[in-house]
Design an enzyme around this catalytic site. Structure first.
Site, mmCIF file in Angstrom:
data_model
loop_
_atom_site.group_PDB
_atom_site.id
_atom_site.type_symbol
_atom_site.label_atom_id
_atom_site.label_comp_id
_atom_site.label_asym_id
_atom_site.label_seq_id
_atom_site.Cartn_x
_atom_site.Cartn_y
_atom_site.Cartn_z
ATOM 1 N N HIS A 47 0.835 -1.197 0.000
ATOM 2 C CA HIS A 47 0.000 0.000 0.000
ATOM 3 C C HIS A 47 0.875 1.254 0.000
ATOM 4 O O HIS A 47 0.683 2.177 0.790
ATOM 5 C CB HIS A 47 -0.971 -0.015 1.176
ATOM 6 C CG HIS A 47 -2.078 -1.018 0.997
ATOM 7 N ND1 HIS A 47 -3.268 -0.721 0.361
ATOM 8 C CD2 HIS A 47 -2.143 -2.332 1.320
ATOM 9 C CE1 HIS A 47 -4.033 -1.797 0.327
ATOM 10 N NE2 HIS A 47 -3.370 -2.795 0.887
ATOM 11 N N TYR A 314 3.911 -3.755 10.130
ATOM 12 C CA TYR A 314 3.779 -2.335 9.809
ATOM 13 C C TYR A 314 4.883 -1.527 10.491
ATOM 14 O O TYR A 314 5.403 -0.561 9.919
ATOM 15 C CB TYR A 314 2.419 -1.804 10.253
ATOM 16 C CG TYR A 314 1.228 -2.399 9.532
ATOM 17 C CD1 TYR A 314 1.378 -3.247 8.433
ATOM 18 C CD2 TYR A 314 -0.060 -2.132 9.951
ATOM 19 C CE1 TYR A 314 0.282 -3.792 7.786
ATOM 20 C CE2 TYR A 314 -1.166 -2.664 9.309
ATOM 21 C CZ TYR A 314 -0.988 -3.491 8.226
ATOM 22 O OH TYR A 314 -2.081 -4.032 7.592
#
Length: 323
Positions: A47, A314
C-alpha cells in the site's frame, strides 16, 4: 485474476528466498513483499501509494450500548485518514487491477492525546488464514514470473488455497476512493459498561458504491483516484457510515479468510465525515503509522493472531522507510 496479472508484470522470475528459522514472521513478510514489489526508499512495503485527508467522527447513540470506549461517548472526534492502492509500487497506475484492494486507514485522535486506529480495505475477507500462508503467497508470486515452469509455485499455492481466488473475486476498481466500501477482515471485541463482550468486524460504507469495469479503469489517468478525492473535497465533504458486523455463535474470530454470513446484524457506530485534503500528502503519509491493534479501553483484540503480526510488520516497514 489479480495475482496472475501481478506475476505477468514482473520482468523476470525472482529466486526463492530462505530465512533463518529465528527470523520473526513479521520480518519475513516484509522481506517477501520487497521481493515481489521491490524496495522503494521512503515508501511502505505494501500500500505504498496513497493520499491523506482529514475530518471528524460522530458516534451514534447505539454505539455506546456496545462499547464503553471514549470513541463512542458522544463527542466529535478528529480523524486523519489515508486511502491507498495495493502493492508496494509507488507509481502503480490507479486503474491497474493490481491496485486492488484499496485501503483505508483511520486514526481517531481521542481526548487526552491518545489515538486509536483501524486499518481496513476493500476485500470482504482475507485471501489466507495465517501470516505464514501470507508470506508463502508472496514468495510463490516472486517465484512465478514469466519464465517459471508450469505449474508454477503460485499455481500450486492457489490450488491448495481456494480462499485466494474467492477473496480476490470480491474486489474491483472504484470510480472514487469515496465510492468504495471498506472492510475489516480481523475480528475485535467491544466491551460495554456492564462488562458484556461482543466480537465484531468493522465496515466503512460510502453513500454509494460505484465500481468501474476493467477496460474503463485501464483508460483512466495514472493518478486519477489520488487526484479525484482532493478535488471532490473542494466541492463538499465525503461521508462514510462506520458499522460493526456482529458475530454469532460459531463465527470464527481467529481466521480472517472465513467471512461471516451476510445476514449477521450490522450496528451503526457513527458517521465519518471527511472534509479536508492534507496540503502535502506525500510528506504526511511517510511519517504516519497506522496499527490495527492500537485500540482504546472498551475495544479489545480478538483471538486472531494476525492482528499482532500486522502490528509488527507495519512497524518494521515504518522503521525502514524512516531510518
Amino acid at each position: 485474476m489479480k495475482i496472475r496479472m501481478l506475476v505477468a508484470a514482473l520482468a523476470f522470475a525472482l529466486p526463492h528466498v530462505t530465512y533463518a528459522q529465528d527470523t520473526p514472521v513479521e520480518e519475513q513478510l516484509v522481506n517477501a513483499m520487497n521481493k515481489v514489489f521491490g524496495v522503494h526508499a521512503g515508501f511502505r512495503a505494501n500500500h505504498a501509494k496513497g493520499v491523506v485527508v482529514e475530518g471528524k467522527f460522530k458516534p451514534s447513540a447505539e454505539a455506546a450500548s456496545l462499547s464503553k470506549a471514549v470513541l463512542f461517548s458522544g463527542g466529535e472526534i478528529p480523524v486523519t485518514v489515508r486511502f491507498s492502492n495495493s502493492t508496494g509500487v509507488p507509481n502503480l497506475p490507479d486503474g491497474s487491477d493490481d491496485a486492488n484492494p484499496h485501503g483505508m486507514a483511520v486514526k481517531f485522535h481521542l481526548p487526552g492525546g491518545s489515538d486509536m486506529d483501524i486499518v481496513i480495505n476493500s476485500l470482504k475477507f482475507f485471501p489466507v488464514a495465517t501470516a505464514e500462508e501470507l508470506r508463502d503467497l508472496f514468495l510463490a508470486i516472486a517465484d512465478s514470473g514469466p519464465g517459471a515452469a508450469k505449474p508454477t509455485r503460485l499455481d500450486q499455492f492457489v490450488a491448495g488455497h481456494p480462499s485466494v481466488p474467492a477473496a480476490l473475486g470480491t474486489i474491483a476498481t472504484p470510480e472514487s476512493l469515496a465510492s468504495e466500501a471498506y472492510f475489516g477482515v480481523n475480528a475485535f471485541v467491544l466491551v460495554n459498561k456492564a462488562g458484556e463482550k461482543q466480537a465484531v468486524r468493522w465496515q466503512m460504507l460510502p453513500e454509494k458504491v460505484v465500481h468501474l469495469d476493467k477496460a474503463d479503469a485501464a483508460k483512466r489517468a495514472p493518478d486519477f483516484l489520488m487526484a479525484e478525492l482532493p478535488a471532490r473535497l473542494k466541492q463538499g465533504p465525503v461521508v462514510f457510515r462506520f458499522k460493526a458486523q456482529l458475530a454469532a455463535a460459531g463465527d470464527s474470530t481467529k481466521d480472517p479468510s472465513k467471512p461471516w454470513p451476510d445476514d449477521r446484524k450490522l450496528v451503526e457506530l457513527g458517521t465519518l465525515t471527511i472534509d479536508k485534503a492534507v496540503a502535502d500528502s506525500d510528506a504526511a503519509q511517510k511519517t504516519l503509522l497506522f496499527l490495527p491493534g492500537q485500540l482504546t479501553d472498551g475495544i479489545e483484540t480478538s483471538d486472531d493472531p494476525m492482528i499482532d503480526i500486522r502490528n509488527g510488520a507495519y512497524a518494521i516497514s515504518f522503521s525502514r522507510r524512516n531510518p
